[in-house]
Design an enzyme around this catalytic site. Structure first.
Site, mmCIF file in Angstrom:
data_model
loop_
_atom_site.group_PDB
_atom_site.id
_atom_site.type_symbol
_atom_site.label_atom_id
_atom_site.label_comp_id
_atom_site.label_asym_id
_atom_site.label_seq_id
_atom_site.Cartn_x
_atom_site.Cartn_y
_atom_site.Cartn_z
ATOM 1 N N ASN A 1 -19.362 4.336 -26.279
ATOM 2 C CA ASN A 1 -20.331 5.230 -26.978
ATOM 3 C C ASN A 1 -20.037 5.574 -28.233
ATOM 4 O OD1 ASN A 1 -22.058 7.284 -27.433
ATOM 5 N ND2 ASN A 1 -20.871 8.728 -26.097
ATOM 6 N N HIS B 1 -18.118 12.693 -22.653
ATOM 7 C CA HIS B 1 -16.965 13.503 -22.267
ATOM 8 C C HIS B 1 -17.228 14.102 -21.079
ATOM 9 C CE1 HIS B 1 -19.532 16.309 -24.563
ATOM 10 N NE2 HIS B 1 -19.148 17.293 -23.721
#
Length: 164
Positions: free
Chosen positions: A118, A127
């Site tokens: 990403n 995350h």
């Protein structure tokens, strides 16, 4: 052929520097960097808006980013990144759940790989993906940053079940 318009900026976040890059009025990358000495910063409306929205995120005032983005990747990676943007603020899913959302549990390794590539840290919330046993694994910005981001979101939303 149109000329490529590129701008960069360095954002100082509570968990380190983010190198921001904009091309042709879209944000193309936001990556953690430990070396910002040789980076020339330029201004653009997109970068100013990105910095403002990051400030709001880190101040607990923003849960969703509203920026023009264009993350370069394969069609599969882009599909994964689109799915990541559907994970609500202060929530997590597992890599297996991500693969299921993509329609193929056998794609778990490919989904995890795309998650790790990403190019828009925080803005595309990679995350928020954790291992099946609830442990923190695999974050390009470092696990200490992943933990900080998840704790920040838990504290900002009152979702204490996310504290690691």
């Amino acid at each position: 052929m149109d000329k490529l318009s590129t701008h960069t900026a360095v954002y100082s976040s509570p968990i380190g520097f983010l190198l921001l890059k904009e091309e042709n009025e879209t944000l193309v990358s936001a990556t953690f960097s430990d070396n910002t000495k040789s980076i020339y910063s330029s201004e653009s409306t997109v970068l100013k808006n990105t910095i403002q929205q990051l400030d709001e995120y880190f101040n607990g005032q923003r849960k969703i980013f509203n920026l023009p983005i264009n993350a370069a990747g394969t069609s599969f990676q882009k599909t994964v990144w689109e799915e990541l943007q559907k994970i609500p603020f202060s929530n997590t899913i597992t890599y297996l759940q991500l693969a299921k959302r993509l329609g193929n549990v056998k794609s778990i390794r490919a989904a995890a790989s795309a998650n790790g590539k990403n190019p828009l840290a925080i803005i595309i919330p990679c995350h928020r993906v954790i291992s099946a046993d609830g442990k923190l694994t695999g974050y390009a910005g470092g696990l200490h940053r992943k933990q900080w981001l998840l704790e920040h979101e838990a504290n900002s939303s009152g979702n204490k079940s996310l504290l690691f």
